[in-house]
Design an enzyme around this catalytic site. Structure first.
Site, PDB file in Angstrom:
ATOM      1  N   SER A  14       1.007  -1.246  -0.046  1.00 52.35           N
ATOM      2  CA  SER A  14      -0.082  -0.007   0.131  1.00 52.35           C
ATOM      3  C   SER A  14       1.004   1.435   0.006  1.00 52.35           C
ATOM      4  CB  SER A  14      -0.845  -0.081   1.141  1.00 52.35           C
ATOM      5  OG  SER A  14      -1.707   1.128   1.410  1.00 52.35           O
ATOM      6  N   LYS A  15       0.549   2.259  -0.740  1.00 52.14           N
ATOM      7  CA  LYS A  15       1.009   3.443  -0.842  1.00 52.14           C
ATOM      8  C   LYS A  15       0.531   4.554  -0.028  1.00 52.14           C
ATOM      9  CE  LYS A  15       2.129   2.602  -5.641  1.00 52.14           C
ATOM     10  NZ  LYS A  15       3.245   2.008  -5.710  1.00 52.14           N
ATOM     11  N   THR A  59      -8.679  -1.494   3.027  1.00 53.19           N
ATOM     12  CA  THR A  59      -8.384  -1.772   1.510  1.00 53.19           C
ATOM     13  C   THR A  59      -9.032  -3.345   1.481  1.00 53.19           C
ATOM     14  OG1 THR A  59      -7.157  -1.709  -0.399  1.00 53.19           O
ATOM     15  CG2 THR A  59      -6.013  -2.249   1.624  1.00 53.19           C
ATOM     16  N   LYS A  63     -13.571  -4.027   3.116  1.00 56.62           N
ATOM     17  CA  LYS A  63     -14.440  -2.907   3.030  1.00 56.62           C
ATOM     18  C   LYS A  63     -15.858  -3.284   3.447  1.00 56.62           C
ATOM     19  CE  LYS A  63     -11.761  -0.594  -0.682  1.00 56.62           C
ATOM     20  NZ  LYS A  63     -11.615  -0.149  -1.787  1.00 56.62           N
ATOM     21  N   ALA A 122     -18.652  -5.488 -11.692  1.00 54.78           N
ATOM     22  CA  ALA A 122     -19.940  -5.132 -10.832  1.00 54.78           C
ATOM     23  C   ALA A 122     -19.673  -5.405  -9.489  1.00 54.78           C
ATOM     24  CB  ALA A 122     -20.956  -6.159 -11.376  1.00 54.78           C
ATOM     25  N   TYR A 210      -3.874   0.803 -11.011  1.00 56.60           N
ATOM     26  CA  TYR A 210      -2.793   1.812 -10.989  1.00 56.60           C
ATOM     27  C   TYR A 210      -1.610   1.261 -11.288  1.00 56.60           C
ATOM     28  CZ  TYR A 210      -2.656   1.491  -5.864  1.00 56.60           C
ATOM     29  OH  TYR A 210      -2.674   0.928  -4.663  1.00 56.60           O
ATOM     30  N   GLY A 230      -5.489   4.297 -12.625  1.00 60.25           N
ATOM     31  CA  GLY A 230      -6.132   4.631 -11.505  1.00 60.25           C
ATOM     32  C   GLY A 230      -5.388   5.684 -10.335  1.00 60.25           C
TER      33      GLY A 230
HETATM   34  P1  NDP Z   1     -14.204  -6.817  -6.629  1.00 61.86           P
HETATM   35  O1  NDP Z   1     -13.564  -8.397  -6.307  1.00 61.86           O
HETATM   36  O2  NDP Z   1     -15.152  -6.330  -5.739  1.00 61.86           O
HETATM   37  O3  NDP Z   1     -14.739  -7.104  -8.131  1.00 61.86           O
HETATM   38  C1  NDP Z   1     -14.066  -7.684  -9.017  1.00 61.86           C
HETATM   39  C2  NDP Z   1     -14.967  -7.217 -10.483  1.00 61.86           C
HETATM   40  O4  NDP Z   1     -14.103  -7.838 -11.511  1.00 61.86           O
HETATM   41  C3  NDP Z   1     -16.229  -8.562 -10.545  1.00 61.86           C
HETATM   42  O5  NDP Z   1     -17.245  -7.827 -11.352  1.00 61.86           O
HETATM   43  C4  NDP Z   1     -15.782  -9.627 -11.238  1.00 61.86           C
HETATM   44  O6  NDP Z   1     -16.781 -10.137 -12.103  1.00 61.86           O
HETATM   45  C5  NDP Z   1     -14.812  -8.812 -12.327  1.00 61.86           C
HETATM   46  N1  NDP Z   1     -13.735  -9.871 -12.748  1.00 61.86           N
HETATM   47  C6  NDP Z   1     -12.909 -10.311 -11.942  1.00 61.86           C
HETATM   48  N2  NDP Z   1     -11.690 -11.054 -12.844  1.00 61.86           N
HETATM   49  C7  NDP Z   1     -12.335 -10.890 -13.924  1.00 61.86           C
HETATM   50  C8  NDP Z   1     -11.915 -11.319 -15.392  1.00 61.86           C
HETATM   51  N3  NDP Z   1     -10.770 -12.035 -15.458  1.00 61.86           N
HETATM   52  N4  NDP Z   1     -12.432 -10.970 -16.340  1.00 61.86           N
HETATM   53  C9  NDP Z   1     -13.666 -10.178 -16.454  1.00 61.86           C
HETATM   54  N5  NDP Z   1     -14.279  -9.687 -15.273  1.00 61.86           N
HETATM   55  C10 NDP Z   1     -13.483  -9.964 -14.172  1.00 61.86           C
HETATM   56  O7  NDP Z   1     -13.066  -5.919  -6.741  1.00 61.86           O
HETATM   57  P2  NDP Z   1     -12.840  -4.403  -6.550  1.00 61.86           P
HETATM   58  O8  NDP Z   1     -14.225  -3.748  -7.050  1.00 61.86           O
HETATM   59  O9  NDP Z   1     -12.780  -4.077  -5.033  1.00 61.86           O
HETATM   60  O10 NDP Z   1     -11.614  -3.875  -7.156  1.00 61.86           O
HETATM   61  C11 NDP Z   1     -11.613  -3.913  -8.581  1.00 61.86           C
HETATM   62  C12 NDP Z   1     -10.340  -3.262  -9.347  1.00 61.86           C
HETATM   63  O11 NDP Z   1     -10.294  -1.873  -8.881  1.00 61.86           O
HETATM   64  C13 NDP Z   1      -9.203  -3.934  -8.643  1.00 61.86           C
HETATM   65  O12 NDP Z   1      -8.141  -4.064  -9.861  1.00 61.86           O
HETATM   66  C14 NDP Z   1      -8.453  -2.891  -7.743  1.00 61.86           C
HETATM   67  O13 NDP Z   1      -7.028  -2.962  -7.695  1.00 61.86           O
HETATM   68  C15 NDP Z   1      -9.119  -1.464  -8.395  1.00 61.86           C
HETATM   69  N6  NDP Z   1      -9.304  -0.407  -7.548  1.00 61.86           N
HETATM   70  C16 NDP Z   1      -8.442   0.807  -7.496  1.00 61.86           C
HETATM   71  C17 NDP Z   1      -8.788   1.892  -6.685  1.00 61.86           C
HETATM   72  C18 NDP Z   1      -7.791   2.979  -7.000  1.00 61.86           C
HETATM   73  O14 NDP Z   1      -7.770   3.780  -5.977  1.00 61.86           O
HETATM   74  N7  NDP Z   1      -7.223   3.385  -7.983  1.00 61.86           N
HETATM   75  C19 NDP Z   1      -9.669   1.870  -5.496  1.00 61.86           C
HETATM   76  C20 NDP Z   1     -10.253   0.493  -5.325  1.00 61.86           C
HETATM   77  C21 NDP Z   1     -10.192  -0.651  -6.334  1.00 61.86           C
HETATM   78  P3  NDP Z   1     -17.799 -11.257 -11.287  1.00 61.86           P
HETATM   79  O15 NDP Z   1     -18.681 -10.464 -10.420  1.00 61.86           O
HETATM   80  O16 NDP Z   1     -18.326 -12.042 -12.191  1.00 61.86           O
HETATM   81  O17 NDP Z   1     -16.805 -11.902 -10.255  1.00 61.86           O
END
Ligand code: NDP
Length: 268
Positions: A14-15, A59, A63, A122, A210, A230
């Site tokens: 974590s940064k 994180t 959450k 989603a 990011y 990001g």
């Molecule tokens: P979640 O685990 O809650 O959701 C992941 C989503 O990605 C789900 O909808 C899942 O689908 C889908 N998914 C996972 N793998 C694949 C794949 N191979 N192909 C297509 N869809 C896929 O994760 P978060 O929402 O917490 O985080 C999502 C991303 O956002 C992460 O990469 C995280 O690093 C980034 N992030 C960045 C932040 C920032 O400050 N820049 C802050 C928070 C998150 P399904 O529902 O079908 O399982």
């Protein structure tokens, strides 16, 4: 000295500590921000209180546990169902906020012409983006590989599709990848034929991931789209949490200091 931390598992990457400590120093605020590796999300409240913390960020994957264990919820966090910031109030109660949502909005505020947005994914991040973007009157469409979360998104007025029922010759002014595809693999967030149709019609693409050029951003660049990762989202969720921690409204100088700390760590 006040104490702050970030809870996660893993958390060593974590940064946030560097970003917040740089901000504290620039503000002259006597505080220290550390990392806390938390295994069981149900221990979050006890660990926070036992550590004597005044505030924390939360994180992956905690959450939803933070949401469950906060004593009081900010209305936006309540609507999203996830908390990424704890603040200890003067009455000893923990208030839970979600700064991911408004942090993302802050990071796209400069894109004034945008009305229609497509979000891949989603999960928790998608939910926070969709809630804030709907509240700002954007037309929001979700495309996910499964129907997970469909009821949540339709209940807030988003259109929801899976790869099977999605018509890819639509136009969106902004496309966002909020899936974890590309985070630690080389996957695209949707089938390549769907993506290529969409990208020929879309001027701007953002990946929530990011610190790297994901396969999605690479493909978007190849199709002539403007892109961004990001990092700004990370910065602005941090800035909003920092304002809650320090009870101040930060100026551009502090934001620049926090951004600089983030960039330095990105290079390491
Ligand atoms: P979640 O685990 O809650 O959701 C992941 C989503 O990605 C789900 O909808 C899942 O689908 C889908 N998914 C996972 N793998 C694949 C794949 N191979 N192909 C297509 N869809 C896929 O994760 P978060 O929402 O917490 O985080 C999502 C991303 O956002 C992460 O990469 C995280 O690093 C980034 N992030 C960045 C932040 C920032 O400050 N820049 C802050 C928070 C998150 P399904 O529902 O079908 O399982």
């Amino acid at each position: 000295m006040k104490k702050f931390t970030i809870f996660g598992n893993p958390v060593s990457h974590s940064k946030s500590p560097l970003m917040h400590n740089a901000g504290f120093q620039a503000l002259g605020f006597d505080a220290q921000y550390t990392r806390t590796h938390l295994l069981d999300g149900d221990d979050i409240k006890n660990t926070f209180m036992a550590g004597g913390f005044s505030g924390a960020n939360i994180t992956v994957p905690h959450k939803e546990f933070a949401f469950k264990h906060a004593d009081i919820l900010d209305p936006l966090a309540k609507q999203i169902g996830a908390v990424n910031t704890f603040v200890l109030q003067s009455d000893g109660k923990i208030k839970g906020y979600n700064t991911d949502a408004l942090g993302f909005y802050e990071s796209i505020k400069e894109l004034k012409y945008i009305k229609s947005i497509l979000i891949f994914g989603a999960g928790g991040t998608s939910k926070s983006l969709a809630v804030v973007l709907k509240s700002k009157n954007f037309a929001v469409t979700i495309l996910n590989r499964s129907s997970n979360g469909e009821d949540f998104f339709t209940s807030i007025g988003c259109l929801f599709y899976t790869w099977d029922n999605f018509e890819s010759n639509q136009k969106f002014e902004l496309i966002i990848n909020s899936t974890s595809a590309g985070l630690s693999d080389n996957l695209l967030p949707a089938p390549q034929n769907i993506l290529e149709n969409l990208l020929t019609n879309s001027p701007y693409c953002i990946d929530c991931i990011y610190g790297k050029v994901t396969p999605f951003l690479e493909l978007a660049k190849l199709n002539g789209c403007a892109t961004k990762d990001g990092e700004d989202m990370l910065l602005y969720q941090g800035v909003l949490a920092f304002e809650l921690f320090t009870n101040t409204k930060v100026d551009e100088k502090i934001i620049a200091t926090m951004r600089e700390a983030l960039k330095k760590t990105s290079q390491n």
